[in-house]
Design an enzyme around this catalytic site. Structure first.
Site, short mmCIF file in Angstrom:
data_model
loop_
_atom_site.label_atom_id
_atom_site.label_comp_id
_atom_site.label_asym_id
_atom_site.label_seq_id
_atom_site.Cartn_x
_atom_site.Cartn_y
_atom_site.Cartn_z
N MET A 293 24.39 8.84 3.22
CA MET A 293 24.28 10.15 3.85
C MET A 293 24.54 10.05 5.35
SD MET A 293 23.97 13.31 3.33
CE MET A 293 23.04 13.96 1.93
N LYS B 108 -17.66 -0.39 5.44
CA LYS B 108 -18.06 -1.37 4.43
C LYS B 108 -19.58 -1.39 4.21
CE LYS B 108 -17.14 -6.09 2.97
NZ LYS B 108 -16.53 -7.39 3.30
N GLU C 297 0.81 -1.22 0.00
CA GLU C 297 0.00 0.00 0.00
C GLU C 297 0.84 1.27 0.00
OE1 GLU C 297 -0.60 -2.59 1.97
OE2 GLU C 297 -2.69 -3.17 1.76
N PHE D 217 -11.95 -7.03 13.48
CA PHE D 217 -10.84 -7.49 12.65
C PHE D 217 -10.45 -6.40 11.64
CE2 PHE D 217 -9.32 -9.70 8.77
CZ PHE D 217 -8.10 -10.13 9.30
N GLN D 218 -9.18 -6.11 11.57
CA GLN D 218 -8.62 -5.07 10.69
C GLN D 218 -9.27 -3.71 10.93
OE1 GLN D 218 -8.44 -6.69 6.64
NE2 GLN D 218 -6.41 -7.49 7.11
#
Lengths: 563, 158
Positions: free
Chosen positions: A474, A162, A50, A112-113
């Site tokens: 760096m 959802k 993602e 969940f999630q």
């Protein structure tokens, strides 16, 4: 039209003129993905993480100026997106990111999630929404695009539960929108503009200090025109690279920590600084109390919070640069006599001659700066250049001959390693007629290496040029300079075979030790027209110079390092 | 740069929508601004709410706070006039053993009153300028308060 919330998302994106979205499906966003499957308005590109979806949408937005769009699922899908949002927020990139959320009746139950997505995205977005009802969804979608792309642009996040994407509702997409609490100032105060030009006309050592705002306002041509009329020298921030063509005699180069000697001396000695869309970042100013001590400051910015945040401003002008610069040009034509600044230009020319940007080339080992310069010679304006973060980023900013705005795509504010490759995929999707180069390091490239798969699958032939010095360069440089060479966890000699790695995904790979090999590899990679890694073995201990050490002053640069 | 710290009361009129409180408190926390007190209530017969925020900082910080608040999308208006009428409230619970008459007199001196007397305690309240409330709370100490509850500031332009 009565349709589902998921369909509303698709219809709204279509109405906003979206050509491509980047994303990754998951449970809470499945209704939307089902509608993506059924539509043929626009392309969906499946990334392999993602974070890369967001960076790709970001790169697309930076290269084209359009709003970038990404879609992710709830929970971990969304937390993975956060680095991308923060990156875009820091650099004021217009984006709309849509995430799925658990159904409304499960919110707050540790489902969940489930994660408090708007709670997390609040400090790294311009605005965000949790959609509560199907009725407000069309309006929120419209408002999100409007807010993302107006005023000071930025990413906007919409979190949709959802059950709302499943619900059927009436879809009327607003044609126009008014947000009564959000009215960005467009036109600058004309009296203030006149006063500012008066001050410039009375000055002896004026300097144009231009930032990323010049690019987001699409004002590069007009800024070039203003400079041409007034013959005022210019310094660019990292984010502004490309707005002024590199061979413009007025351009002194980049300013700040790794800026040119001439640019930093110009800042230090100017008697008036005209800041256009820049924000006096600490990497630009160095020690604030010593910054531009002799200068009055004109600050043109669309965001009032940028003005007076770090330095005192004598002529604040809030508004859209692409309108204000036209007024500045008109007034300047009458008021400003460019020959007045001739001796100032001569002084700065001298500074540039004494300490030009340079590096010690070698026949034994490839110098990283040579690679950048060489790509500039070979591709010049035929490529859009993205970078990751670190030494290679600074060398690119210093040595690539940029010639047009949106040619340089880099994570300036947040400094996100792993940004370059997915951003370069977005660039390629937006500018398919140009070569998309990503300069990276052996540290950064591994931070989104899984995108090789996306680039192969979606035919986004990004050429990753890895300046491989076997160090987190760096940080290693700072350890050399400031930590007595205690190289704490910066040795990266343990690394994959990048050639085999690229091949295993279906891309092409090259390992390069000599200049001739590099030229051949680049030519071959371009002709193969598929994603590539050119692993260039470069001088391990090369430093980015000149340098203003953190907290140091611009007029006291470290010009060379002697062991 | 002015380093002198100033106290400031800022009123913020916002659209009364989801998570607007966390947008404002998050702004203060994220940018390291100080909140001394915060009062929020809906404005009657509108879809707006009023935040009254008591804060402090040097001139640059106060300026930034006001600009940053204005930048938040649901913020309609930020008011920071100096000619502001500011009130605070405090409720104090005192043991019943203390002298009711003395406490009553003290409350009256500070525009306050006794609001309840039960078997074991006296409850008083005052609402006045913040300094006067502060003074009241000092004076009331003599009567061994069991509990003190203070509200945040509310303010209105003159």
């Amino acid at each position: 039209m009565r349709i589902s919330g998921a369909r509303m998302v698709v219809e709204a994106l279509h109405k906003e003129g979206v050509n491509v979205v980047f994303g990754y499906p998951g449970g809470a966003i499945m209704n939307v993905y089902d509608e993506l499957y059924k539509q043929d308005y626009f392309q969906h590109i499946l990334t392999r993480h993602e974070q890369a979806s967001i960076h790709a949408a970001d790169g697309y937005a930076r290269a084209t100026g359009n709003v970038g769009v990404a879609i992710v699922t709830s929970g971990p899908g969304f937390t993975n997106a956060i680095t991308g949002l923060a990156t875009a927020y820091m650099d004021s990139i217009p984006m709309v990111v849509i995430s799925g959320q658990v159904p409304t009746f499960l919110i707050g139950t540790d489902a969940f999630q489930e994660i408090d997505a708007v709670g997390i995205s609040r400090p790294c977005t311009k605005h965000n929404y949790l959609v509560n009802t199907i009725e407000e969804l069309p309006y929120i979608l419209k408002e999100a695009f409007y807010i993302a792309s107006s005023g000071r642009p930025g990413p906007v996040h919409i979190d949709i539960p959802k059950d709302i994407t499943a619900e059927i509702g009436e879809f009327i997409y607003p044609e126009t929108i008014v947000v009564d609490t959000y009215k960005p100032t467009d036109k600058g105060n004309i009296r203030q503009v006149k006063k500012a030009i008066d001050a410039i006309s009375n000055a002896k050592k004026p300097l144009l200090y231009i930032g990323g705002g010049v690019i987001s306002a699409n004002a590069s041509d007009d800024v070039r025109e203003f400079a041409k009329i007034t013959q005022i020298p210019i310094v660019e921030t990292l984010m502004a690279r490309g707005s002024i063509e590199n061979n413009n005699p007025l351009l002194l180069g980049m300013v700040g920590m790794h800026g040119t000697y001439a640019a930093n001396m110009a800042m230090s000695e100017a008697d008036i600084i005209i800041s256009l869309g820049a924000r006096f970042d600490d990497r630009v100013t160095g020690k604030l109390s010593e910054f531009a001590k002799h200068a009055e400051i004109i600050h043109v910015d669309i965001d009032p919070t940028s003005i007076g945040k770090l330095v005192n401003v004598d002529y604040p002008i809030v508004g859209n640069l692409n309108k204000i610069i036209l007024e500045m040009i008109e007034i300047a034509k009458e008021k400003i006599n460019p020959s007045r600044y001739e001796s100032w230009r001569q002084i700065l020319k001298r500074y540039d001659e004494i300490h030009p940007l340079r590096f010690e080339d070698s026949d034994d080992v490839i110098k990283p700066q040579w690679v950048i310069k060489r790509v500039g010679e070979l591709l010049g304006e035929k490529a859009v250049i993205s970078t990751d973060v670190g030494q290679h980023q600074m060398w690119t900013a210093q040595f690539y001959p940029f010639s047009f705005p949106r040619q340089f795509v880099t994570s300036g504010g947040l400094g996100t390693m792993g940004f370059g490759f997915p951003a370069a995929m977005g660039v390629k999707r937006g500018k398919s007629d140009l070569v998309s180069i990503n300069f990276s390091g052996d540290g950064s490239i591994l931070m989104n290496i899984q995108e090789l798969m996306t680039a192969v699958e979606s035919r986004l032939p990004v050429i990753n040029i890895v300046l491989n010095n076997g160090y987190l360069g760096m940080v290693r440089q700072w350890q050399t300079f400031f930590y007595d060479k205690r190289y704490s966890h910066t040795d990266l000699t343990m690394q994959p075979d990048f050639v085999m790695l690229a091949k295993s995904f279906g891309g092409v790979g090259y390992r390069v030790y000599t200049k001739e090999e590099f030229d051949r590899a680049l030519e071959d990679a371009i002709s193969k027209n598929c994603v590539a890694i050119i692993d260039v073995v470069v001088d391990r201990l090369e430093n980015v110079l000149p340098m203003v050490p953190s907290g140091g002053t611009l007029y006291n640069m470290m010009l060379e390092y002697k062991d | 740069m002015t380093e002198i710290k100033i106290n400031k009361v800022i009123s913020v009129i916002v659209k009364n929508e989801h998570s607007v409180l966390s947008r404002i408190s998050g702004l203060f926390a994220g940018r390291g601004y100080n909140i001394q007190s915060l009062t929020v209530a809906p404005i009657p017969e509108t879809n707006l709410s009023r935040f009254t925020i008591k804060t402090s900082g040097d001139k640059r910080v106060i300026e930034q706070i006001i600009k940053q608040l204005n930048k938040l999308i649901p913020v309609l208006k930020v008011i920071q006039h100096d000619g502001i009428i500011e009130k605070e409230m405090a409720i104090v619970k005192i043991p019943i053993e203390e002298s009711l008459a003395d406490i009553d007199a003290l409350c009256r001196a500070y525009n306050g009153k006794i609001v309840n007397v039960s078997e074991d305690s006296i409850v008083t309240m005052v609402a006045d300028e913040p300094e006067r409330v502060e003074n009241f709370l000092k004076a009331i100490k003599k009567y061994h308060p069991k509990e003190i509850v203070k509200g945040g500031s509310v303010a209105i332009e003159q």
